[in-house]
Motif scaffolding. Structure first.
Motif, PDB file in Angstrom:
ATOM      1  N   ALA A 259      -8.738  -5.038 -11.832  1.00 36.59           N
ATOM      2  CA  ALA A 259      -8.065  -4.408 -10.698  1.00 36.59           C
ATOM      3  C   ALA A 259      -6.541  -4.468 -10.788  1.00 36.59           C
ATOM      4  N   PRO A 260      -5.914  -3.360 -11.196  1.00 40.63           N
ATOM      5  CA  PRO A 260      -4.451  -3.310 -11.245  1.00 40.63           C
ATOM      6  C   PRO A 260      -3.836  -3.439  -9.852  1.00 40.63           C
ATOM      7  N   SER A 261      -2.646  -3.997  -9.806  1.00 37.54           N
ATOM      8  CA  SER A 261      -1.875  -4.046  -8.561  1.00 37.54           C
ATOM      9  C   SER A 261      -1.329  -2.665  -8.257  1.00 37.54           C
ATOM     10  N   GLN A 262      -1.702  -2.112  -7.117  1.00 36.21           N
ATOM     11  CA  GLN A 262      -1.214  -0.787  -6.746  1.00 36.21           C
ATOM     12  C   GLN A 262       0.313  -0.774  -6.626  1.00 36.21           C
ATOM     13  N   LEU A 263       0.909  -1.865  -6.133  1.00 37.14           N
ATOM     14  CA  LEU A 263       2.360  -1.892  -5.941  1.00 37.14           C
ATOM     15  C   LEU A 263       3.123  -1.972  -7.258  1.00 37.14           C
ATOM     16  N   ASP A 264       2.490  -2.493  -8.297  1.00 30.32           N
ATOM     17  CA  ASP A 264       3.154  -2.657  -9.586  1.00 30.32           C
ATOM     18  C   ASP A 264       2.790  -1.568 -10.584  1.00 30.32           C
ATOM     19  N   THR A 265       2.018  -0.560 -10.134  1.00 30.40           N
ATOM     20  CA  THR A 265       1.606   0.520 -11.030  1.00 30.40           C
ATOM     21  C   THR A 265       1.838   1.893 -10.396  1.00 30.40           C
ATOM     22  N   PHE A 266       0.921   2.326  -9.519  1.00 30.33           N
ATOM     23  CA  PHE A 266       0.920   3.712  -9.055  1.00 30.33           C
ATOM     24  C   PHE A 266       1.337   3.918  -7.601  1.00 30.33           C
ATOM     25  N   ASP A 267       1.646   2.851  -6.889  1.00 30.02           N
ATOM     26  CA  ASP A 267       2.066   2.986  -5.498  1.00 30.02           C
ATOM     27  C   ASP A 267       3.215   2.016  -5.217  1.00 30.02           C
ATOM     28  N   PRO A 268       4.335   2.160  -5.942  1.00 30.17           N
ATOM     29  CA  PRO A 268       5.457   1.235  -5.758  1.00 30.17           C
ATOM     30  C   PRO A 268       6.098   1.389  -4.374  1.00 30.17           C
ATOM     31  N   LYS A 269       6.663   0.302  -3.896  1.00 32.74           N
ATOM     32  CA  LYS A 269       7.321   0.281  -2.587  1.00 32.74           C
ATOM     33  C   LYS A 269       8.756  -0.233  -2.758  1.00 32.74           C
ATOM     34  N   PRO A 270       9.647   0.596  -3.274  1.00 33.58           N
ATOM     35  CA  PRO A 270      11.002   0.141  -3.601  1.00 33.58           C
ATOM     36  C   PRO A 270      11.819  -0.316  -2.401  1.00 33.58           C
TER      37      PRO A 270
ATOM     38  N   LEU B 255      -2.994  11.314  -8.081  1.00 36.89           N
ATOM     39  CA  LEU B 255      -3.250   9.980  -7.544  1.00 36.89           C
ATOM     40  C   LEU B 255      -3.946  10.049  -6.194  1.00 36.89           C
ATOM     41  N   VAL B 256      -4.821   9.109  -5.942  1.00 35.55           N
ATOM     42  CA  VAL B 256      -5.410   8.902  -4.619  1.00 35.55           C
ATOM     43  C   VAL B 256      -5.007   7.498  -4.203  1.00 35.55           C
ATOM     44  N   ARG B 257      -4.045   7.392  -3.297  1.00 37.76           N
ATOM     45  CA  ARG B 257      -3.424   6.111  -2.964  1.00 37.76           C
ATOM     46  C   ARG B 257      -4.025   5.413  -1.750  1.00 37.76           C
ATOM     47  N   SER B 258      -5.158   5.866  -1.281  1.00 35.15           N
ATOM     48  CA  SER B 258      -5.689   5.337  -0.022  1.00 35.15           C
ATOM     49  C   SER B 258      -7.149   4.923  -0.118  1.00 35.15           C
ATOM     50  N   VAL B 259      -7.591   4.502  -1.303  1.00 36.98           N
ATOM     51  CA  VAL B 259      -8.975   4.031  -1.449  1.00 36.98           C
ATOM     52  C   VAL B 259      -9.093   2.674  -0.772  1.00 36.98           C
ATOM     53  N   ASN B 260     -10.172   2.469  -0.069  1.00 37.68           N
ATOM     54  CA  ASN B 260     -10.362   1.208   0.648  1.00 37.68           C
ATOM     55  C   ASN B 260     -11.822   0.980   0.950  1.00 37.68           C
ATOM     56  N   ASP B 261     -12.209  -0.271   1.146  1.00 39.71           N
ATOM     57  CA  ASP B 261     -13.534  -0.591   1.674  1.00 39.71           C
ATOM     58  C   ASP B 261     -13.457  -1.928   2.401  1.00 39.71           C
TER      59      ASP B 261
ATOM     60  N   GLY C 261      -7.763  -3.435  -5.054  1.00 34.84           N
ATOM     61  CA  GLY C 261      -6.350  -3.549  -5.347  1.00 34.84           C
ATOM     62  C   GLY C 261      -5.908  -5.003  -5.324  1.00 34.84           C
ATOM     63  N   ARG C 262      -4.612  -5.227  -5.137  1.00 35.69           N
ATOM     64  CA  ARG C 262      -4.054  -6.575  -5.102  1.00 35.69           C
ATOM     65  C   ARG C 262      -3.277  -6.776  -3.800  1.00 35.69           C
ATOM     66  N   THR C 263      -3.136  -8.030  -3.419  1.00 40.49           N
ATOM     67  CA  THR C 263      -2.465  -8.368  -2.162  1.00 40.49           C
ATOM     68  C   THR C 263      -1.037  -7.833  -2.140  1.00 40.49           C
ATOM     69  N   PRO C 264      -0.610  -7.321  -0.987  1.00 36.00           N
ATOM     70  CA  PRO C 264       0.761  -6.814  -0.887  1.00 36.00           C
ATOM     71  C   PRO C 264       1.822  -7.890  -1.146  1.00 36.00           C
ATOM     72  N   ARG C 265       1.541  -9.106  -0.767  1.00 38.06           N
ATOM     73  CA  ARG C 265       2.534 -10.166  -0.942  1.00 38.06           C
ATOM     74  C   ARG C 265       2.230 -10.971  -2.208  1.00 38.06           C
TER      75      ARG C 265
ATOM     76  N   HIS D 200      -7.003 -10.680  -4.861  1.00 36.70           N
ATOM     77  CA  HIS D 200      -7.898  -9.559  -4.586  1.00 36.70           C
ATOM     78  C   HIS D 200      -7.584  -8.932  -3.229  1.00 36.70           C
ATOM     79  N   TRP D 201      -7.711  -7.594  -3.181  1.00 31.17           N
ATOM     80  CA  TRP D 201      -7.373  -6.885  -1.936  1.00 31.17           C
ATOM     81  C   TRP D 201      -8.130  -5.554  -1.876  1.00 31.17           C
ATOM     82  N   PRO D 202      -9.329  -5.526  -1.249  1.00 31.83           N
ATOM     83  CA  PRO D 202     -10.088  -4.273  -1.166  1.00 31.83           C
ATOM     84  C   PRO D 202      -9.646  -3.343  -0.035  1.00 31.83           C
TER      85      PRO D 202
END
Length: 462
Positions: free
Chosen positions: A66-77, A115-121, A370-374, A383-385
């Motif tokens: 599970a890649p970190s979304q913030l460090d790959t495809f959904d950065p939050k500068p 990209l689909v940036r809103s996958v969740n469960d 995904g991965r935890t925001p913090r 881990h962060w689903p």
């Protein structure tokens, strides 16, 4: 897989022993058996021309760990350092997409993928749970094991060539910590629809696929003798031939013999036929060569290839960046994982485009969560689903888009939430199947491809 090489010594009237026959028709412990072949042949004969988008193939890249979304495809500068992490965002070939600087080759190809940036469960944050959800659309419960999307494609569409229709590279997923099914099987469709599993590292100098070759102990004369088995049954065992066992024996043998003796099947797996510069462009590592092999397989007619980027999350550098051993650090992701992944994926996409294959090949890159925001105290992410990113290219998808949106810290969907079941439904849509389609489920009851109310992500195809 069935073990068909027991010690039985019964002979047919032509002198062929049952044990010899079964050894000739068994393709090893790689997920493909006589039963597999026979049932696929029966299904193909039953359905005639392949339904759905008959020319369509799928390459699923499962980013195990599970890649970190913030460090790959959904950065939050704009987020604080403990949220945004150590990497900068960069522009791409699509004005709508910005990604992390650790994926520069992806950036050059962004016009091809969306990209689909809103996958969740709301499932437990356990690797095995996510593996099953993202490959089958359902969680294992009530004793029902839903088949992998590739197994469903095998059932619905059958084979196109001598090659098996569903292949997993390089091996099945290993330990994930939850001791649950990994989703890479035929499920309730039966072991006949399990994948052919490579069980080898294609980057090794001595790479071969012995399961596609006749056993060494069986010479040409003995193989020719086995081809006469049908006529022997015809002449002397008419009553037996009318039985279900004989139908299985005959059809299974003919199918197994075809794949073992097929030059097309062997050549598709022969990476040595690729120029050295092509192999090096993908990367001379396990994942890179699996991507190259996947391209060769879909080019040769395989319907569905799943590539596991890694085999387990333990004691291996993976996307599982908790920050401490036996897991990976953010630095390990930057220095080892991301460059390998970026190189191989970009080479695969470029080849599919150049060879005119991308239009009929859906490439979907998925992960279990995904991965935890913090960033955690160890300097990693856990881990962060609740929110993560997947992406698609080819197979009818219009590239250069972003579907959905996460909140300012990448923790929850802010727009267009997407479930794992919708991701799987999107794969079926690309293959030409409606979500209303049904499979023969447990106890023969009709079983929908996806749960009621689930829709594919149609915006991808706009």
């Amino acid at each position: 897989m069935l073990d068909l090489t027991g010690q039985g010594t019964a002979q047919t009237c032509g002198g062929v022993t049952r044990r010899d026959f079964l050894q000739a028709g068994t393709l090893g412990a790689a997920g493909l058996s006589l039963a597999h072949l026979q049932q696929l042949e029966a299904r193909a004969a039953e359905t005639g021309a392949a339904p759905g988008n008959a020319n369509r193939s799928v390459i699923m890249i499962f980013n195990l760990g599970a890649p970190s979304q913030l460090d790959t495809f959904d950065p939050k500068p704009e987020a604080p350092l403990e949220i945004r992490g150590p990497f900068k965002d960069i522009s791409t070939a699509s004005s709508d997409i910005r990604i992390s600087e650790i994926l520069p080759r992806h950036a050059k190809l962004a016009k091809y993928f969306s990209l689909v940036r809103s996958v969740n469960d709301n499932a437990p944050a356990v690797h095995d749970v996510g593996w099953e959800l993202m490959q089958t659309g359902r969680f294992f419960s009530g004793g029902i094991n839903t088949p992998h999307a590739g197994a469903v494609a095998s059932y619905l569409m059958g084979r196109r060539t001598d090659l098996p229709p569903f292949v997993v590279l390089p091996e099945l997923m290993g330990a994930g910590g939850g001791n649950l099914p990994n989703g890479q099987a035929g499920g309730f469709l039966g072991k006949a629809y399990d994948p052919f599993v490579l069980n080898a590292d294609p980057s090794k100098p001595d790479f071969v696929v012995p399961d596609l070759l006749p056993p060494k102990q069986i010479g040409e004369v003995r193989m020719e003798r086995r081809q006469k088995l049908r006529s022997a049954v015809d002449q002397t065992l008419a009553a037996f031939e009318r039985s279900e066992d004989a139908k299985l024996l005959d059809s299974g043998f003919q199918s197994a013999f075809r794949i073992m003796s097929s030059p097309q099947a062997r050549e598709a797996f022969e990476l040595s036929k690729e120029p050295v510069e092509v192999r090096e462009r993908y990367g001379m590592n396990r994942f890179g060569q699996c991507c190259l092999l996947a391209r060769r397989l879909v080019e040769a007619g395989v319907r569905f290839v799943t590539i596991n980027t890694f085999l387990t999350v333990f004691n291996e550098v993976t996307w599982d960046i908790h920050g401490t051993a036996p897991f990976t650090s953010i630095e390990g992701m930057k220095d080892i994982v991301a460059p390998m992944y970026d190189q191989a994926y970009s080479a695969l996409l470029e080849d599919l485009v150049q060879r005119g294959l991308l239009g009929d090949t859906l490439v979907c890159n998925v992960s279990e969560f995904g991965r935890t925001p913090r960033v955690n105290p160890a300097g990693g992410r856990d881990h962060w689903p609740q929110c993560w990113t997947v992406y698609f290219a080819g197979g009818g998808v219009r590239g250069g888009q972003v579907i959905g949106k996460s909140d300012p810290v990448g923790g929850f969907p802010a727009e267009r939430p997407v479930t794992p079941s919708e991701v799987v439904a999107t794969i079926y849509h690309s293959l030409g199947y409606s979500v209303e389609h049904h499979l023969p489920g447990p106890a023969g009851r009709p079983f929908p491809l996806v749960d009621s109310g689930t829709k594919p992500i149609l915006e991808l195809f706009g």
